[in-house]
Design a protein around this motif. Structure first.
Motif, short mmCIF file in Angstrom:
data_model
loop_
_atom_site.label_atom_id
_atom_site.label_comp_id
_atom_site.label_asym_id
_atom_site.label_seq_id
_atom_site.Cartn_x
_atom_site.Cartn_y
_atom_site.Cartn_z
N ARG A 86 1.06 -1.52 0.09
CA ARG A 86 0.23 -0.11 0.03
C ARG A 86 0.42 0.90 -0.02
O ARG A 86 0.41 1.51 -0.55
N GLU A 87 1.91 1.12 1.31
CA GLU A 87 2.61 2.81 1.26
C GLU A 87 3.66 2.82 0.21
O GLU A 87 3.81 3.93 -0.74
N ILE A 88 3.96 1.42 -1.02
CA ILE A 88 4.49 1.76 -2.78
C ILE A 88 4.09 1.93 -3.09
O ILE A 88 3.92 2.65 -4.83
N ALA A 89 2.48 1.58 -3.43
CA ALA A 89 1.41 1.83 -4.36
C ALA A 89 1.46 3.26 -4.28
O ALA A 89 0.87 4.00 -4.99
N LEU A 90 0.96 3.61 -2.95
CA LEU A 90 0.54 5.45 -2.88
C LEU A 90 1.96 6.42 -3.12
O LEU A 90 2.24 7.25 -3.87
N HIS A 91 3.10 5.79 -3.61
CA HIS A 91 4.60 6.31 -3.46
C HIS A 91 4.60 6.86 -5.19
O HIS A 91 5.24 7.28 -5.99
N MET A 92 4.37 5.75 -5.76
CA MET A 92 4.14 5.24 -7.15
C MET A 92 2.99 5.94 -7.88
O MET A 92 3.91 5.83 -9.06
N GLY A 93 1.88 6.00 -6.95
CA GLY A 93 0.88 6.86 -7.46
C GLY A 93 0.20 5.59 -8.12
O GLY A 93 -0.05 5.13 -9.38
N LEU A 94 0.37 4.30 -8.36
CA LEU A 94 -0.70 2.84 -8.24
C LEU A 94 -1.33 2.35 -7.50
O LEU A 94 -1.18 2.37 -6.41
N SER A 95 -2.19 1.25 -8.02
CA SER A 95 -2.89 0.26 -7.43
C SER A 95 -2.34 -0.66 -6.69
O SER A 95 -0.98 -0.69 -7.37
N ALA A 96 -2.91 -1.22 -5.19
CA ALA A 96 -1.73 -1.82 -4.42
C ALA A 96 -2.20 -3.23 -5.75
O ALA A 96 -0.49 -4.21 -5.90
N ASN A 97 -3.14 -3.38 -6.23
CA ASN A 97 -3.10 -4.73 -6.87
C ASN A 97 -2.52 -4.61 -8.13
O ASN A 97 -1.15 -5.77 -8.48
N THR A 98 -1.95 -3.88 -8.75
CA THR A 98 -0.77 -3.33 -9.38
C THR A 98 0.76 -3.52 -9.23
O THR A 98 1.95 -3.82 -9.63
N VAL A 99 0.74 -2.94 -8.17
CA VAL A 99 1.74 -3.14 -6.64
C VAL A 99 2.51 -5.15 -7.02
O VAL A 99 3.34 -4.94 -7.07
N GLN A 100 1.51 -4.84 -6.34
CA GLN A 100 1.07 -7.07 -6.27
C GLN A 100 1.80 -7.12 -7.15
O GLN A 100 2.63 -8.97 -7.42
#
Length: 173
Positions: free
Chosen positions: A145-159
């Motif tokens: 979730r933190e990475i998603a916020l940082h990168m401006g992506l959805s958590a699903n995309t990050v996962q």
């Protein structure tokens, strides 16, 4: 690290607190930068740049939660900017001992081991977006979730990027 009091002290201009933050986080920040840039000297420059800017603007910095996480994001952003600007490739080109110089420091001893070299080499073969997610999650200890916020992506995309990157690392190693 006692984040709240240390962060407050740093934001108030306390040089001792800044030194304490540096000593507590420098190895983790260097590992993140090394994982993203795949070159020790570039990683050292990246961490140095981040701390120089952080120290210069410490009274303007708005750290809402986690100082360590904030610095991890700063290092990741700086590393990405260095890669985009081709600084890493141009400045450190022709220096074949990409990891060998690192043996003089405690982090260098870890990086110099054969397994660490293999992992860093494998990480270097991943696409930049997968490498960043894996690095921030494993070395930066950031949640998806933190990475998603940082990168401006959805958590699903990050996962997904994490999963695909780990699968590729397994095949490479």
């Amino acid at each position: 690290m006692k984040t709240e009091s240390l962060t407050t002290r740093v934001c108030q201009g306390d040089c001792e607190a800044l030194q304490q933050v540096y000593h507590q986080t420098k190895h983790d920040l260097l590992t993140v930068a090394m994982s993203l840039l795949c070159h020790l000297e570039a990683a050292e420059d990246c961490v140095h740049d981040v701390f120089t800017q952080f120290a210069a603007a410490q009274d303007h910095v708005q750290v809402t939660r986690n100082l360590r996480g904030y610095l991890m994001r700063c290092v990741a952003n700086r590393a990405k900017n260095m890669l985009k600007q081709q600084q890493v490739r141009r400045r450190y080109q022709g220096r074949p001992e990409r990891f060998a110089r690192s043996a003089g420091s405690p982090v260098g001893c870890l990086i110099a081991t054969e397994q660490s070299l293999q992992v860093f080499e494998a990480l270097a073969q991943l696409p930049e977006d997968q490498r960043e997610v894996i690095t921030l999650h494993l070395h930066g200890q950031m949640t998806f979730r933190e990475i998603a916020l940082h990168m401006g992506l959805s958590a699903n995309t990050v996962q997904s990027r994490y999963r695909y990157g780990i699968e590729k690392l397994r095949s490479l190693l």
